[in-house]
Design a protein around this motif. Structure first.
Motif, PDB file in Angstrom:
ATOM      1  N   TYR A 115       0.823  -1.214   0.000  1.00  0.00           N
ATOM      2  CA  TYR A 115       0.000   0.000   0.000  1.00  0.00           C
ATOM      3  C   TYR A 115       0.851   1.255   0.000  1.00  0.00           C
ATOM      4  CZ  TYR A 115      -2.363   4.055   1.655  1.00  0.00           C
ATOM      5  OH  TYR A 115      -2.789   5.329   1.770  1.00  0.00           O
ATOM      6  N   VAL A 130      -8.165   1.617  -0.991  1.00  0.00           N
ATOM      7  CA  VAL A 130      -8.897   0.347  -0.987  1.00  0.00           C
ATOM      8  C   VAL A 130      -7.940  -0.811  -0.727  1.00  0.00           C
ATOM      9  CG1 VAL A 130     -10.224  -1.260  -2.407  1.00  0.00           C
ATOM     10  CG2 VAL A 130     -10.748   1.184  -2.454  1.00  0.00           C
ATOM     11  N   ILE A 133      -6.507  -0.649   3.101  1.00  0.00           N
ATOM     12  CA  ILE A 133      -7.433  -1.143   4.128  1.00  0.00           C
ATOM     13  C   ILE A 133      -7.721  -2.628   3.913  1.00  0.00           C
ATOM     14  CG2 ILE A 133      -9.759  -0.916   5.058  1.00  0.00           C
ATOM     15  CD1 ILE A 133      -9.613   2.080   4.291  1.00  0.00           C
ATOM     16  N   SER A 134      -7.863  -3.037   2.646  1.00  0.00           N
ATOM     17  CA  SER A 134      -8.149  -4.440   2.355  1.00  0.00           C
ATOM     18  C   SER A 134      -6.996  -5.339   2.778  1.00  0.00           C
ATOM     19  CB  SER A 134      -8.434  -4.620   0.860  1.00  0.00           C
ATOM     20  OG  SER A 134      -9.587  -3.918   0.467  1.00  0.00           O
ATOM     21  N   SER A 467     -14.117  -0.721   2.172  1.00  0.00           N
ATOM     22  CA  SER A 467     -12.915   0.118   2.133  1.00  0.00           C
ATOM     23  C   SER A 467     -13.134   1.348   1.255  1.00  0.00           C
ATOM     24  CB  SER A 467     -11.728  -0.698   1.609  1.00  0.00           C
ATOM     25  OG  SER A 467     -11.475  -1.813   2.430  1.00  0.00           O
ATOM     26  N   TRP A 470     -15.411   3.756   3.068  1.00  0.00           N
ATOM     27  CA  TRP A 470     -14.651   4.466   4.107  1.00  0.00           C
ATOM     28  C   TRP A 470     -13.811   5.580   3.493  1.00  0.00           C
ATOM     29  CZ3 TRP A 470     -14.122   5.307   9.158  1.00  0.00           C
ATOM     30  CH2 TRP A 470     -12.938   5.900   9.603  1.00  0.00           C
ATOM     31  N   TYR A 471     -13.163   5.281   2.370  1.00  0.00           N
ATOM     32  CA  TYR A 471     -12.351   6.293   1.700  1.00  0.00           C
ATOM     33  C   TYR A 471     -13.204   7.499   1.310  1.00  0.00           C
ATOM     34  CZ  TYR A 471     -10.100   8.696  -2.156  1.00  0.00           C
ATOM     35  OH  TYR A 471      -9.601   9.673  -2.982  1.00  0.00           O
TER      36      TYR A 471
END
Length: 483
Positions: A115, A130, A133-134, A467, A470-471
């Motif tokens: 990430y 995405v 968080i994933s 995710s 949330w973003y």
């Protein structure tokens, strides 16, 4: 929204949140200075305390835990002796991703791996968020899977020692207790966790080399023992690929080396060697294990032994002594897998927090031990919840799903970086034939997802959707900065 903003190297990696705030820099904080790095309460840097051996130990130790000590019975039940081909497919895909990841890691050796810089800096904020968080949650699923495996082996050790555990549900409690213990160990210093990893993997490899050496000679008839005749593809070719999707969790270790890149000494040299070397070594061990195991028993009988099938193979070769030796190895393997995963999970959280994708308090570093204590808590808590489910196959496939998405995007990120060649992109290692390798890695990673069971696909997709939501809610105004 600007996704790629150029800043000075000194401040690279920090995210600006929706309020326009930039994470506090080292100069603004109370710093604790060590020989190699500056550790601050807000988590600006982690100490580089892991060498090449430590990097290999994280990769090898994580991968050995699942592929040899949890999957042989499950894989043989699905694909027969061709499960060896399933592991080989996994190794090829892992290598196709390890090479691009190695180049990106030497250009951007930061904690959080896939990430922190790779996907987000090459493809933009939304894909990075995405994936970030994933992959945090993917590592949580993987860690829970390893801890359930530890519980199975610990219960088997107790039974072998004559402790009555029949009918007593001890697997989940043992996994929970050990999960708490490993989280605490990582809290008290990365160097402590790395030392444990080195010792555990060293002893584990010694036991495995002896076991596979003897078992291989036995399988080819050197000791005059007959092997179980069986068709190589008893269930046809398709189960080979569905089994590869299941066992791919076994190859998550090389990427976990990248997630602790900020802790590794001489990353330009040690990152590629640790990632590629661990895949090659473990791939050979996996194929040899399935060959030995299916030679000792038929696939159906091996599948009947469940998650501790390899113990019965060892018992077949060496009696009670062989069973005890491989039980010890299984405990060591699940310890090393879980330990490396806890370490890597916390670094993934550390990364998304540094970029303000999640609250920046998660990147706070303990001034005494130099470890991200908030991130460790955010790693350990969800792991314990998932361990309580005890669902081995689902945990493994969801972890594989989320990692395969990241791996495919890492390959795409390599192609994007080579196409644009930003001025700050100067890797110490460059992938030969990068278009071919990157393209094949992306297609193979995304393609393997299609062979997973529907429940795992649904859970994985749901995590990615959450995710993205949330973003959009919390981090849509984040501007990523690059060095």
């Amino acid at each position: 929204m600007s996704h790629m903003a150029t800043v000075d190297d000194e401040d690279a990696g920090e995210g600006t949140n929706r309020d326009g705030e930039t994470p506090t820099t080292v100069a603004d904080q109370t710093a604790a200075v060590t020989e190699e790095t500056t550790v601050t309460e807000e988590g600006s840097e982690l100490e580089r305390s892991i060498g090449l051996v430590g990097g290999l130990s994280i990769g090898v130790g994580t991968m050995i835990g699942a592929g040899i000590f949890v999957f042989p019975g499950l894989a043989a039940g699905r694909a027969g002796p061709a499960a060896a081909g399933s592991f080989a497919i996994g190794a090829v895909i892992a290598l196709l991703v390890a090479l691009p990841a190695s180049e990106l890691a030497t250009a951007m050796p930061k904690s959080g791996g896939g990430y922190y810089y790779y996907v987000s800096r090459a493809l933009g904020t939304l894909p990075g968020a995405v994936v970030g968080i994933s992959i945090w949650l993917g590592l949580v699923f993987a860690t829970a899977f390893y801890l359930v495996g530890f519980g199975n082996y610990a219960a088997a050790v107790l039974a072998e020692a004559g402790v009555p555990v029949g009918g007593v549900p001890v697997v989940v409690p043992l996994g929970l207790v050990f999960g708490v213990a490993l989280t605490a160990l990582n809290l008290f210093g990365t160097e402590n966790a790395a030392k444990l990893q080195n010792y555990v993997v060293g002893l584990l490899l010694t036991i495995l080399v002896v076991f596979l050496g003897y078992g291989g000679l036995d399988a080819v008839g050197v000791f005059g023992r007959s092997t179980t005749p069986e068709s190589f593809l008893p269930f046809g070719p398709v189960p080979v690929f569905t089994t590869a999707a299941l066992v791919f969790t076994s190859y998550l270790g090389f990427a976990q080396v990248a997630t602790v890149a900020g802790d590794i000494k001489r990353p330009g040299r040690n990152l590629p060697l640790a990632m590629v070397g661990s895949v090659l070594l473990v791939g050979v061990l996996y194929v040899a294990t399935i060959f030995v195991a299916t030679s000792a028993f038929g696939s159906a009988r091996l599948a009947g032994f469940g998650e501790t099938a390899i113990v019965e193979v060892a018992r077949n070769f060496g009696g009670r002594f062989g069973a005890i030796a491989i039980l010890l190895a299984g405990l060591l393997a699940t310890v090393s897998s879980a330990n490396a995963s806890v370490l890597s999970t916390s670094r993934a959280i550390f990364a998304v927090s540094k970029d303000a994708i999640v609250p920046r308090g998660a990147s706070r570093v303990n001034l005494r031990y130099g470890t991200p204590h908030v991130a460790l808590a955010m790693a350990g808590g969800p792991v314990l919840v998932l361990v309580a489910t005890g669902e081995v196959a689902v945990l493994a496939e969801v972890a594989s799903f989320l990692h395969l998405v990241m791996y495919g995007l890492i390959c795409v990120a390599l192609l994007a970086m080579r196409r644009d060649e930003p001025s700050w992109y100067d890797p110490d290692f460059r992938v030969p034939a990068h278009r071919l390798v990157g393209g094949a890695g992306a297609v193979a990673s995304f393609g393997l997802i299609l062979f997973m069971q529907p429940l795992s696909q649904i859970v994985g997709l749901a995590i990615m959707v959450v995710s993205a939501v949330w973003y959009a809610y919390y981090a849509a105004d984040v501007t990523l900065e690059v060095a």
